[in-house]
Design an enzyme around this catalytic site. Structure first.
Site, mmCIF file in Angstrom:
data_model
loop_
_atom_site.group_PDB
_atom_site.id
_atom_site.type_symbol
_atom_site.label_atom_id
_atom_site.label_comp_id
_atom_site.label_asym_id
_atom_site.label_seq_id
_atom_site.Cartn_x
_atom_site.Cartn_y
_atom_site.Cartn_z
ATOM 1 N N LYS A 141 39.070 52.385 46.097
ATOM 2 C CA LYS A 141 38.382 52.401 47.398
ATOM 3 C C LYS A 141 39.330 52.862 48.503
ATOM 4 O O LYS A 141 38.998 53.748 49.288
ATOM 5 C CB LYS A 141 37.819 51.004 47.731
ATOM 6 C CG LYS A 141 36.857 50.454 46.694
ATOM 7 C CD LYS A 141 36.275 49.111 47.097
ATOM 8 C CE LYS A 141 37.291 47.986 47.184
ATOM 9 N NZ LYS A 141 37.806 47.526 45.884
ATOM 10 N N ARG A 188 31.707 41.912 50.493
ATOM 11 C CA ARG A 188 32.103 41.455 49.165
ATOM 12 C C ARG A 188 31.294 40.258 48.708
ATOM 13 O O ARG A 188 31.515 39.766 47.594
ATOM 14 C CB ARG A 188 33.587 41.075 49.177
ATOM 15 C CG ARG A 188 34.514 42.171 48.658
ATOM 16 C CD ARG A 188 35.927 41.693 48.858
ATOM 17 N NE ARG A 188 36.887 42.253 47.953
ATOM 18 C CZ ARG A 188 37.716 43.245 48.269
ATOM 19 N NH1 ARG A 188 37.643 43.836 49.436
ATOM 20 N NH2 ARG A 188 38.619 43.643 47.401
ATOM 21 N N ARG A 202 50.815 49.409 40.794
ATOM 22 C CA ARG A 202 51.041 49.432 42.247
ATOM 23 C C ARG A 202 51.954 48.273 42.661
ATOM 24 O O ARG A 202 52.753 48.399 43.582
ATOM 25 C CB ARG A 202 49.696 49.348 42.985
ATOM 26 C CG ARG A 202 49.856 49.418 44.497
ATOM 27 C CD ARG A 202 48.525 49.533 45.212
ATOM 28 N NE ARG A 202 47.730 48.323 45.085
ATOM 29 C CZ ARG A 202 46.495 48.189 45.552
ATOM 30 N NH1 ARG A 202 45.909 49.208 46.157
ATOM 31 N NH2 ARG A 202 45.828 47.070 45.418
ATOM 32 N N ARG A 223 52.959 44.151 47.613
ATOM 33 C CA ARG A 223 51.786 43.292 47.828
ATOM 34 C C ARG A 223 51.831 42.129 46.852
ATOM 35 O O ARG A 223 51.825 42.322 45.643
ATOM 36 C CB ARG A 223 50.499 44.104 47.615
ATOM 37 C CG ARG A 223 50.000 44.733 48.888
ATOM 38 C CD ARG A 223 48.745 45.518 48.666
ATOM 39 N NE ARG A 223 47.622 44.732 48.174
ATOM 40 C CZ ARG A 223 46.372 45.196 48.096
ATOM 41 N NH1 ARG A 223 46.120 46.435 48.494
ATOM 42 N NH2 ARG A 223 45.401 44.445 47.633
ATOM 43 N N ARG A 271 41.490 38.111 40.723
ATOM 44 C CA ARG A 271 40.746 38.985 41.663
ATOM 45 C C ARG A 271 39.567 39.638 40.959
ATOM 46 O O ARG A 271 38.490 39.768 41.539
ATOM 47 C CB ARG A 271 41.684 40.051 42.248
ATOM 48 C CG ARG A 271 42.638 39.468 43.273
ATOM 49 C CD ARG A 271 43.807 40.385 43.531
ATOM 50 N NE ARG A 271 43.416 41.662 44.088
ATOM 51 C CZ ARG A 271 44.239 42.708 44.137
ATOM 52 N NH1 ARG A 271 45.470 42.614 43.657
ATOM 53 N NH2 ARG A 271 43.825 43.830 44.671
HETATM 54 P P1 B4P Z 1 43.192 51.293 45.683
HETATM 55 O O1 B4P Z 1 42.422 52.475 46.122
HETATM 56 O O2 B4P Z 1 44.274 50.861 46.574
HETATM 57 O O3 B4P Z 1 42.314 50.027 45.355
HETATM 58 P P2 B4P Z 1 41.257 49.205 46.202
HETATM 59 O O4 B4P Z 1 40.003 49.313 45.393
HETATM 60 O O5 B4P Z 1 41.205 49.643 47.627
HETATM 61 O O6 B4P Z 1 41.958 47.786 46.192
HETATM 62 P P3 B4P Z 1 41.682 46.245 46.478
HETATM 63 O O7 B4P Z 1 40.246 45.891 46.189
HETATM 64 O O8 B4P Z 1 42.714 45.550 45.706
HETATM 65 O O9 B4P Z 1 42.075 45.954 47.940
HETATM 66 P P4 B4P Z 1 41.551 45.220 49.250
HETATM 67 O O10 B4P Z 1 42.612 45.578 50.205
HETATM 68 O O11 B4P Z 1 40.140 45.603 49.565
HETATM 69 O O12 B4P Z 1 43.754 51.659 44.252
HETATM 70 C C1 B4P Z 1 44.539 50.789 43.462
HETATM 71 C C2 B4P Z 1 45.614 51.587 42.712
HETATM 72 O O13 B4P Z 1 45.010 52.555 41.855
HETATM 73 C C3 B4P Z 1 46.537 52.360 43.639
HETATM 74 O O14 B4P Z 1 47.852 52.200 43.182
HETATM 75 C C4 B4P Z 1 46.098 53.803 43.485
HETATM 76 O O15 B4P Z 1 47.170 54.716 43.634
HETATM 77 C C5 B4P Z 1 45.573 53.830 42.065
HETATM 78 N N1 B4P Z 1 44.501 54.805 41.897
HETATM 79 C C6 B4P Z 1 43.479 55.054 42.771
HETATM 80 N N2 B4P Z 1 42.669 56.033 42.276
HETATM 81 C C7 B4P Z 1 43.177 56.386 41.050
HETATM 82 C C8 B4P Z 1 42.778 57.326 40.042
HETATM 83 N N3 B4P Z 1 41.721 58.128 40.167
HETATM 84 N N4 B4P Z 1 43.538 57.411 38.909
HETATM 85 C C9 B4P Z 1 44.622 56.627 38.756
HETATM 86 N N5 B4P Z 1 45.068 55.722 39.677
HETATM 87 C C10 B4P Z 1 44.350 55.604 40.815
HETATM 88 O O16 B4P Z 1 41.529 43.638 48.982
HETATM 89 C C11 B4P Z 1 42.667 42.805 48.858
HETATM 90 C C12 B4P Z 1 42.316 41.310 49.045
HETATM 91 O O17 B4P Z 1 41.888 41.058 50.419
HETATM 92 C C13 B4P Z 1 41.157 40.740 48.209
HETATM 93 O O18 B4P Z 1 41.580 40.345 46.913
HETATM 94 C C14 B4P Z 1 40.684 39.532 49.090
HETATM 95 O O19 B4P Z 1 41.495 38.404 48.905
HETATM 96 C C15 B4P Z 1 40.879 40.023 50.509
HETATM 97 N N6 B4P Z 1 39.637 40.610 51.068
HETATM 98 C C16 B4P Z 1 39.492 41.920 51.428
HETATM 99 N N7 B4P Z 1 38.241 42.142 51.901
HETATM 100 C C17 B4P Z 1 37.583 40.942 51.829
HETATM 101 C C18 B4P Z 1 36.245 40.543 52.134
HETATM 102 N N8 B4P Z 1 35.329 41.409 52.596
HETATM 103 N N9 B4P Z 1 35.885 39.242 51.930
HETATM 104 C C19 B4P Z 1 36.787 38.363 51.471
HETATM 105 N N10 B4P Z 1 38.058 38.677 51.144
HETATM 106 C C20 B4P Z 1 38.473 39.965 51.317
#
Ligand code: B4P
Length: 194
Positions: free
Chosen positions: A14, A89, A128, A134, A146
């Site tokens: 995302k 979420r 990552r 992180r 998670r």
């Molecule tokens: P990202 O792109 O960083 O992953 P994400 O889905 O955004 O991450 P996440 O869900 O953990 O984060 P958030 O900050 O929302 O990709 C992950 C990795 O994959 C990276 O290293 C990237 O380089 C790699 N990658 C991406 N695309 C790729 C591909 N095509 N091929 C190979 N590798 C690839 O949430 C963090 C925390 O915040 C949650 O656990 C929760 O505690 C809290 N939180 C956030 N929003 C919340 C909400 N609305 N309600 C309650 N808690 C919340």
């Protein structure tokens, strides 16, 4: 106005795809994960409270994130469109978002869900964790928590938007450019449908 939710489990890409989408379309990017990490870095009371949940791989309470999104929406009155990344979420967050957008006479036009198998999610997040600093990526137990929290609380958000008719899935495996291409196609067909 065109409002998009990027949906999917932790590590589905995302954040990665959001960066490209905001560059291409000029969306205002609202990532609750990033907003929470900024609060933690500034050691605000909200950040200190949120950290207790995030370090365990749990979702932060709904009222905290809904309040954050509400004030961010108010601070961008002339936006051409919002990209919600990692929000909503829970079903409660989804209902609250609909209410907040209705007050601004708009709504959600597309929910794009990135589908990635669990083993690949684990691999990406632990990878990552080696460099990101992180705390929620560093330990396999927290990463697995998670993913479990996603199945327990977030999967129901997919049902909510399926009923609304805006939920679309795409394959989240492959190169970052390939996935971005699929997202562009989805946005283009939703814009024409709207
Ligand atoms: P990202 O792109 O960083 O992953 P994400 O889905 O955004 O991450 P996440 O869900 O953990 O984060 P958030 O900050 O929302 O990709 C992950 C990795 O994959 C990276 O290293 C990237 O380089 C790699 N990658 C991406 N695309 C790729 C591909 N095509 N091929 C190979 N590798 C690839 O949430 C963090 C925390 O915040 C949650 O656990 C929760 O505690 C809290 N939180 C956030 N929003 C919340 C909400 N609305 N309600 C309650 N808690 C919340």
């Amino acid at each position: 106005m065109f409002n998009l939710i990027l949906f999917g489990p932790p590590g589905s890409g995302k954040g990665t795809q959001s960066e490209k989408l905001i560059r291409e379309y000029g969306f205002i990017h609202l990532s609750t994960g990033e907003l929470l990490r900024a609060e933690i870095a500034r050691k605000t009371p909200l950040g200190l409270e949120a950290r207790k949940f995030m370090d365990q791989g749990l979702l932060v309470p709904d009222e905290i994130v809904i309040g954050m999104i509400s004030s961010m929406l108010d601070s961008h009155p002339g936006a051409r469109g919002f990209l919600f990344d990692g929000f909503p979420r829970t079903a409660t967050q989804a209902v609250a978002l609909d209410r907040l957008l209705a007050l601004k006479k708009t709504g959600i036009h597309l929910v794009a869900s990135l589908e990635v198998p669990e083993e690949e999610l684990l691999r990406r997040l632990l990878n990552r964790g080696i460099t990101s600093g992180r705390s929620d990526d560093a330990h396999e137990g927290v990463v697995r928590a998670r993913i479990e929290e996603y199945h327990r609380k977030t999967a129901s958000v997919a049902e909510y938007y399926t009923l609304a008719g805006t939920f679309k899935t795409i394959r989240g495996e492959g190169s970052i450019e390939e996935i971005f291409g699929l997202l562009r196609q989805l946005i283009s067909s939703s814009e024409h449908a709207g």
